[in-house]
Scaffold this motif. Structure first.
Motif, PDB file in Angstrom:
ATOM      1  N   TYR A 165       0.834  -1.204   0.000  1.00  0.00           N
ATOM      2  CA  TYR A 165       0.000   0.000   0.000  1.00  0.00           C
ATOM      3  C   TYR A 165       0.872   1.258   0.000  1.00  0.00           C
ATOM      4  O   TYR A 165       0.622   2.184  -0.772  1.00  0.00           O
ATOM      5  CB  TYR A 165      -0.939  -0.006   1.218  1.00  0.00           C
ATOM      6  CG  TYR A 165      -1.701   1.280   1.374  1.00  0.00           C
ATOM      7  CD1 TYR A 165      -2.787   1.554   0.539  1.00  0.00           C
ATOM      8  CD2 TYR A 165      -1.340   2.210   2.332  1.00  0.00           C
ATOM      9  CE1 TYR A 165      -3.486   2.732   0.667  1.00  0.00           C
ATOM     10  CE2 TYR A 165      -2.032   3.396   2.468  1.00  0.00           C
ATOM     11  CZ  TYR A 165      -3.114   3.653   1.633  1.00  0.00           C
ATOM     12  OH  TYR A 165      -3.794   4.839   1.764  1.00  0.00           O
ATOM     13  N   THR A 166       1.893   1.309   0.832  1.00  0.00           N
ATOM     14  CA  THR A 166       2.776   2.482   0.914  1.00  0.00           C
ATOM     15  C   THR A 166       3.461   2.738  -0.428  1.00  0.00           C
ATOM     16  O   THR A 166       3.518   3.870  -0.902  1.00  0.00           O
ATOM     17  CB  THR A 166       3.834   2.275   2.020  1.00  0.00           C
ATOM     18  OG1 THR A 166       3.179   2.000   3.250  1.00  0.00           O
ATOM     19  CG2 THR A 166       4.709   3.504   2.171  1.00  0.00           C
ATOM     20  N   ILE A 167       3.941   1.667  -1.032  1.00  0.00           N
ATOM     21  CA  ILE A 167       4.608   1.808  -2.333  1.00  0.00           C
ATOM     22  C   ILE A 167       3.598   2.265  -3.382  1.00  0.00           C
ATOM     23  O   ILE A 167       3.905   3.124  -4.227  1.00  0.00           O
ATOM     24  CB  ILE A 167       5.302   0.490  -2.740  1.00  0.00           C
ATOM     25  CG1 ILE A 167       6.489   0.221  -1.796  1.00  0.00           C
ATOM     26  CG2 ILE A 167       5.767   0.550  -4.188  1.00  0.00           C
ATOM     27  CD1 ILE A 167       7.146  -1.130  -1.993  1.00  0.00           C
ATOM     28  N   SER A 168       2.373   1.768  -3.330  1.00  0.00           N
ATOM     29  CA  SER A 168       1.334   2.167  -4.283  1.00  0.00           C
ATOM     30  C   SER A 168       1.003   3.652  -4.148  1.00  0.00           C
ATOM     31  O   SER A 168       0.826   4.347  -5.152  1.00  0.00           O
ATOM     32  CB  SER A 168       0.058   1.346  -4.052  1.00  0.00           C
ATOM     33  OG  SER A 168       0.284  -0.010  -4.317  1.00  0.00           O
ATOM     34  N   VAL A 169       0.924   4.117  -2.910  1.00  0.00           N
ATOM     35  CA  VAL A 169       0.651   5.543  -2.672  1.00  0.00           C
ATOM     36  C   VAL A 169       1.793   6.387  -3.235  1.00  0.00           C
ATOM     37  O   VAL A 169       1.560   7.435  -3.860  1.00  0.00           O
ATOM     38  CB  VAL A 169       0.441   5.825  -1.162  1.00  0.00           C
ATOM     39  CG1 VAL A 169       0.431   7.307  -0.871  1.00  0.00           C
ATOM     40  CG2 VAL A 169      -0.848   5.180  -0.691  1.00  0.00           C
ATOM     41  N   MET A 170       3.010   5.943  -3.029  1.00  0.00           N
ATOM     42  CA  MET A 170       4.171   6.668  -3.553  1.00  0.00           C
ATOM     43  C   MET A 170       4.139   6.707  -5.081  1.00  0.00           C
ATOM     44  O   MET A 170       4.406   7.742  -5.677  1.00  0.00           O
ATOM     45  CB  MET A 170       5.489   6.015  -3.105  1.00  0.00           C
ATOM     46  CG  MET A 170       5.721   6.147  -1.645  1.00  0.00           C
ATOM     47  SD  MET A 170       5.933   7.872  -1.283  1.00  0.00           S
ATOM     48  CE  MET A 170       6.932   7.806   0.110  1.00  0.00           C
ATOM     49  N   MET A 171       3.818   5.611  -5.676  1.00  0.00           N
ATOM     50  CA  MET A 171       3.783   5.561  -7.146  1.00  0.00           C
ATOM     51  C   MET A 171       2.666   6.448  -7.681  1.00  0.00           C
ATOM     52  O   MET A 171       2.834   7.124  -8.700  1.00  0.00           O
ATOM     53  CB  MET A 171       3.602   4.117  -7.625  1.00  0.00           C
ATOM     54  CG  MET A 171       4.850   3.266  -7.417  1.00  0.00           C
ATOM     55  SD  MET A 171       4.600   1.541  -7.854  1.00  0.00           S
ATOM     56  CE  MET A 171       4.513   1.647  -9.637  1.00  0.00           C
ATOM     57  N   ALA A 172       1.525   6.459  -7.006  1.00  0.00           N
ATOM     58  CA  ALA A 172       0.378   7.258  -7.463  1.00  0.00           C
ATOM     59  C   ALA A 172       0.652   8.755  -7.287  1.00  0.00           C
ATOM     60  O   ALA A 172       0.214   9.562  -8.078  1.00  0.00           O
ATOM     61  CB  ALA A 172      -0.868   6.857  -6.690  1.00  0.00           C
ATOM     62  N   GLY A 173       1.370   9.118  -6.233  1.00  0.00           N
ATOM     63  CA  GLY A 173       1.588  10.527  -5.927  1.00  0.00           C
ATOM     64  C   GLY A 173       2.857  11.115  -6.507  1.00  0.00           C
ATOM     65  O   GLY A 173       3.174  12.289  -6.328  1.00  0.00           O
ATOM     66  N   ARG A 174       3.642  10.285  -7.227  1.00  0.00           N
ATOM     67  CA  ARG A 174       4.924  10.762  -7.777  1.00  0.00           C
ATOM     68  C   ARG A 174       4.763  11.984  -8.663  1.00  0.00           C
ATOM     69  O   ARG A 174       5.524  12.921  -8.581  1.00  0.00           O
ATOM     70  CB  ARG A 174       5.567   9.642  -8.591  1.00  0.00           C
ATOM     71  CG  ARG A 174       6.784   9.100  -7.980  1.00  0.00           C
ATOM     72  CD  ARG A 174       7.515   8.167  -8.867  1.00  0.00           C
ATOM     73  NE  ARG A 174       6.663   7.382  -9.749  1.00  0.00           N
ATOM     74  CZ  ARG A 174       7.089   6.365 -10.452  1.00  0.00           C
ATOM     75  NH1 ARG A 174       8.339   6.006 -10.390  1.00  0.00           N
ATOM     76  NH2 ARG A 174       6.286   5.684 -11.220  1.00  0.00           N
ATOM     77  N   ASN A 175       3.763  11.981  -9.504  1.00  0.00           N
ATOM     78  CA  ASN A 175       3.583  13.078 -10.457  1.00  0.00           C
ATOM     79  C   ASN A 175       2.417  14.002 -10.088  1.00  0.00           C
ATOM     80  O   ASN A 175       1.970  14.788 -10.917  1.00  0.00           O
ATOM     81  CB  ASN A 175       3.369  12.513 -11.877  1.00  0.00           C
ATOM     82  CG  ASN A 175       4.590  11.781 -12.359  1.00  0.00           C
ATOM     83  OD1 ASN A 175       5.704  12.195 -12.124  1.00  0.00           O
ATOM     84  ND2 ASN A 175       4.375  10.651 -13.024  1.00  0.00           N
TER      85      ASN A 175
END
Length: 181
Positions: A165-175
């Motif tokens: 979940y943490t990695i998914s949030v990071m990937m979604a919020g990168r841009n």
């Protein structure tokens, strides 16, 4: 008849001699009158004229000094401009060298990351998952974002749900902060 012409020439010469001599005499008389007046009286000036003359000379001296200072400053500015132009040329050359070096380093770093991504893609998801759980979430999100979707999905499925979940949030919020225009 010759006598009459000779007489006319003689009279003409006499008149000419008298005229020239009279003119010279008049000039001599004027010169002696002027010399006598000059000897009797010195230059007569209006009150304050000499003081004004002295002030003008002082002002001229001050302006001459200032002109010298301005010329010195002008030369100093020209020297400084030459130094600045030389330094600017050096900085531009250094910037070009630095740009090439940074480009080479960026390319090498990008190649290293690409190799690691390929390595993680070729690993079995169960073997890669413990590595991704130990990585910082931002770091792991960077790798997973560059991996093929099928390989990234398999690794994410093998991760602990909180880490995934943490990695998914990071990937979604990168841009998320990127400009939309």
């Amino acid at each position: 008849m010759l006598w009459i012409i000779a007489l006319l020439f003689a009279m003409s010469g006499t008149i000419k001699l008298v005229e020239t001599g009279g003119f010279a005499l008049a000039k001599q008389m004027l010169a002696s009158d002027a010399g006598g007046a000059k000897g009797q009286d010195d230059c007569v000036t209006e009150p304050g004229l000499m003081e004004l003359h002295a002030q003008l000379q002082l002002r001229e001296s001050q302006l001459s000094d200032r002109e010298g200072l301005v010329l010195d400053r002008e030369q100093a500015i020209k020297l400084a401009e030459k130094r600045i132009e030389s330094r600017l040329t050096e900085l531009v050359a250094a910037e070009q060298v630095l740009s090439k070096t940074v480009s080479i380093a960026d390319k090498a770093a990008d190649e290293d990351v690409t190799r690691l991504v390929t390595l993680y893609e070729n690993m079995k998801p169960k073997q890669a998952a413990p590595l991704f759980e130990e990585m910082a979430p931002e770091f792991a999100a960077g790798f997973l974002g560059r991996m093929r979707p099928a390989s990234a999905a398999a690794v994410m499925a093998s991760l602990d749900p909180k880490t995934a979940y943490t990695i998914s949030v990071m990937m979604a919020g990168r841009n998320a902060g990127a400009p939309k225009n």
